[in-house]
Design an enzyme around this catalytic site. Structure first.
Site, mmCIF file in Angstrom:
data_model
loop_
_atom_site.group_PDB
_atom_site.id
_atom_site.type_symbol
_atom_site.label_atom_id
_atom_site.label_comp_id
_atom_site.label_asym_id
_atom_site.label_seq_id
_atom_site.Cartn_x
_atom_site.Cartn_y
_atom_site.Cartn_z
ATOM 1 N N PRO A 61 -36.962 1.913 1.074
ATOM 2 C CG PRO A 61 -35.532 3.660 1.078
ATOM 3 C CD PRO A 61 -36.740 3.284 0.390
ATOM 4 C CG ASP A 62 -35.398 -0.864 7.403
ATOM 5 O OD1 ASP A 62 -36.252 -0.261 8.119
ATOM 6 O OD2 ASP A 62 -34.563 -1.820 8.045
#
Ligand code: SPV
Ligand code: MG
Length: 289
Positions: A61-62
């Site tokens: 995930p970012d």
């Protein structure tokens, strides 16, 4: 030479574009893609190393989970096979005490610009907007980070761009403008104004009001949601850098997924022939030196 080229291109062209790259291969696409229209050749001016795409290709995930060492490896991979200037997505820049080291490394390896966003705590991707909990940093704290970064760099050309999240977090235009002027005063070389609206109106309003007091500081936009606007129009509105932030990842993933599904469905790969480049093309894509 690469590091200094971004500023020169902005000065020369007024408005430049950048496309995301997250690997040697996507770097080559950014480097070599050219189209001809009306007797003119068009190509990308620069590359954007997106945190979203650099994380997504690693299946993460970012959220600043992919650490800087890994992000620097991506830069290195891309630099090995390209010559165009690089704009690096530095997320929040972490603590000021850490950011100064990031600045020095990016500058030393030849990156032209780092963009840091004025968020604090667990960072989430801006395109979630207010659907997830995200906190904006105080003006004082973020200004101190910018100033520390500017002090740390050794060359004149390296640029630190301050990214304003006020419109994303629905804090209003007044807050966005107040931050923009404060960040420039703290030393920011450019301002990125982000928006996730479908229409560009708030970005245009911000730029108009910013330009009333500041004619020179480059303004950067990432038109992912308001992608109907052309580069010519951005230029007319006083914007200097247009970033296509995620398009190679977003177009590549569905193509790969579809191919995988077709193979599973048919228990062979014949049906993917039309979607795949030829073996001859893939083995000749990267020539040996
Ligand atoms: C990115 O590409 O990682 C960005 C731009 O930061 S956005 O995804 O729109 O936040
Ligand atoms: Mg990002």
């Amino acid at each position: 030479m690469r590091r200094a080229r971004l500023r020169k291109l902005i000065d020369m062209k007024g408005c430049i574009n950048a496309i995301e790259a997250h690997s040697g291969l996507t770097g080559l696409i950014a480097e070599n893609t050219k189209v001809y229209d009306d007797g003119k050749a068009y190509q990308f001016d620069a590359m954007w190393i997106s945190s979203l795409c650099d994380s997504t290709v690693k299946g993460k995930p970012d959220i600043e989970l992919v650490d800087m060492t890994s992000r620097f490896r991506t830069i290195d991979e891309i630099m090995e096979v390209t010559t165009k200037p690089i704009i690096f997505d530095g997320d929040t820049g972490s603590l000021a005490e850490h950011f100064v080291y990031t600045v020095r490394t990016l500058e030393r390896v030849g990156v032209s610009m780092v963009i840091i966003e004025d968020k604090i705590g667990l960072k989430k991707n801006s395109l979630f907007g207010t659907e997830v909990k995200q906190n904006q940093d105080s003006i004082e704290n973020f200004c101190a980070k910018i100033t520390a970064g500017k002090k740390a760099q050794k060359t004149k050309e390296f640029m630190i761009c301050a990214r304003i999240e006020s419109l994303i977090l629905e804090k209003g235009m007044k807050d966005a403008l107040k931050r923009a002027f404060a960040y420039v005063k703290a030393g920011a070389d450019a301002i990125m104004i982000h928006s996730r609206k479908k229409e560009p109106d708030e970005v245009f309003e911000f730029t108009k009001r910013f330009r009333a007091n500041d004619k020179t500081t480059p303004v950067v936009v990432v038109p992912t949601s308001y992608n109907q606007v052309t580069e010519d129009e951005f230029k007319r509105r006083g914007i200097n850098i247009v970033i296509y932030a995620n398009h190679l990842t977003r177009s590549g993933f569905p193509a790969m997924k579809k191919t995988a599904e077709i193979i599973l469905k048919n228990h062979r790969s014949l049906e993917t022939n039309e979607m795949c480049m030829s073996i001859k093309d893939i083995i000749n894509l990267i020539p040996e030196e």
